[in-house]
Design an enzyme around this catalytic site. Structure first.
Site, PDB file in Angstrom:
ATOM      1  N   ASP A  76       0.692  -7.083  -5.151  1.00 49.66           N
ATOM      2  CA  ASP A  76       1.599  -7.642  -4.152  1.00 49.66           C
ATOM      3  C   ASP A  76       1.600  -6.760  -2.908  1.00 49.66           C
ATOM      4  O   ASP A  76       1.008  -5.679  -2.879  1.00 49.66           O
ATOM      5  CB  ASP A  76       3.004  -7.865  -4.710  1.00 49.66           C
ATOM      6  CG  ASP A  76       3.733  -6.564  -5.037  1.00 49.66           C
ATOM      7  OD1 ASP A  76       3.247  -5.480  -4.655  1.00 49.66           O
ATOM      8  OD2 ASP A  76       4.795  -6.629  -5.677  1.00 49.66           O
ATOM      9  N   GLU A  95       5.311 -12.681  -2.663  1.00 48.86           N
ATOM     10  CA  GLU A  95       4.147 -11.921  -2.177  1.00 48.86           C
ATOM     11  C   GLU A  95       3.284 -11.414  -3.318  1.00 48.86           C
ATOM     12  O   GLU A  95       2.461 -10.509  -3.123  1.00 48.86           O
ATOM     13  CB  GLU A  95       4.624 -10.740  -1.316  1.00 48.86           C
ATOM     14  CG  GLU A  95       5.314  -9.608  -2.062  1.00 48.86           C
ATOM     15  CD  GLU A  95       6.790  -9.818  -2.288  1.00 48.86           C
ATOM     16  OE1 GLU A  95       7.494  -8.835  -2.555  1.00 48.86           O
ATOM     17  OE2 GLU A  95       7.246 -10.988  -2.208  1.00 48.86           O
TER      18      GLU A  95
END
Length: 335
Positions: free
Chosen positions: A204, A247
């Site tokens: 991420d 994300e």
């Protein structure tokens, strides 16, 4: 019925219908429609009908002329669609339409040859009533068949778009979470059946909330899309890139052992270490966790170990790669 309705108007409308069908196929294939050429075809047909009706009144010549024009249009339909067969997700709708177009073109050419032979004085073993009935029946089926083919192709296209929307993230174009787990389950079954390694990268964006708060969500969205584009340039075509949520992203690496997966992860980390430039005002880095399937392990268990490695990478300072093998077994199980 006046001759102008049964001859000029009827034949022009029929030719215009075939022309419109061809234009619709070209629109479906996202090809430009040559309206001038198609309009000229209809005008030529009308001119021939007028000449062969009021100049030289010949039913046979009119049949030959119109049959040749219809055959040419149907042949173009088939030639437009046939190359799409090789790359079509669902082949049957296109195959049906191609066969219908070629069949109609063949019937029209046979009709032109038969009536042309009669004009030349040759005799045929069928009377005019039988010939008219056969060709009328074939013609009556042609346009409905082509229309059915168009409907099937449009329906297949809608289904393909809906499936793509369900299987891909609308923002980044990466695989969706649902599609990722479906593909992972199939890949796990293939790995168990044939043997070989299977690895997973989980990563991420470091401090992504700070990017959103500082530069706005539009910039954050561009960062996510940029990450998927850059990831696709690093991994293989057989690898699966998915957005699991927010994300967080995953890359499934078939036939990839632990050591190779670490090399891929490090190469990916370097590719995703980006300074502010261009339309993306925010620089970003990623942290990556790497796990390789253990004997008897499930996808969820491998994902849990990769998640633990990802947390270890963040705890270690971010912008780094962590190997799940280096973590204590209890840590991987509790995360």
């Amino acid at each position: 019925m006046p001759d102008i309705l049964s001859v000029e108007v009827a034949n022009t409308l029929l030719l215009g219908t075939t022309v419109t069908m061809l234009a619709g196929y070209r629109r479906h294939l996202a090809l430009p429609v040559p309206w001038r050429r198609l309009g000229a075809c209809v005008a030529l047909g009308l001119l021939l009908i007028v000449i062969l009706h009021h100049g030289v009144d010949s039913v046979g010549a009119r049949v030959v002329a119109m049959s040749v024009l219809h055959a040419a249009l149907c042949l173009e339909m088939g030639l437009l669609l046939a190359p799409r067969l090789a790359r079509a997700g669902r082949r049957y709708p296109i195959l049906f339409t191609v066969c219908a177009a070629y069949a109609n073109a063949a019937v029209q050419l046979v009709r032109a040859l038969v009536y042309g032979a009669q004009l030349g004085g040759a005799s045929v073993p069928w009377d005019d009533a039988t010939l008219s009935m056969v060709f009328f029946s074939a013609g009556a089926l042609a346009l409905p068949a082509l229309t059915l083919g168009a409907v099937m192709m449009a329906n297949a296209d809608l289904i393909a778009r809906a499936r793509h929307a369900a299987d891909h993230d609308h923002l980044t174009g990466a695989r969706s979470r649902r599609a990722f787990f479906d593909l992972a389950a199939r890949e796990l079954a293939r790995t168990l059946r044939r043997g070989g390694p299977l690895s997973l990268l989980l990563f991420d964006v470091d401090h992504f909330k700070r990017i959103n708060d500082t530069y706005g969500h539009a910039t954050g969205d561009r960062v996510l899309a940029d990450i998927v584009e850059r990831t696709g340039a690093v991994v293989r075509s057989i690898d699966t890139v998915a957005r699991l949520g927010g994300e967080e992203f995953a890359v499934l690496l078939p036939d990839t052992g632990a050591d190779t997966a670490l090399l891929v992860a490090e190469r990916l980390r370097g590719a995703l270490e980006r300074a502010p430039e261009g339309v993306i005002a925010a620089g970003y880095t990623v942290s990556i966790g790497v796990a390789t399937l253990d004997p008897g392990e499930s996808i969820d268990a491998m994902l849990s170990r990769a998640d633990a490695a990802l947390y270890a990478a963040k705890a270690g300072g971010r912008n780094m790669v962590a190997d799940a093998r280096a973590l204590p077994a209890q840590t991987a199980q509790t995360v």
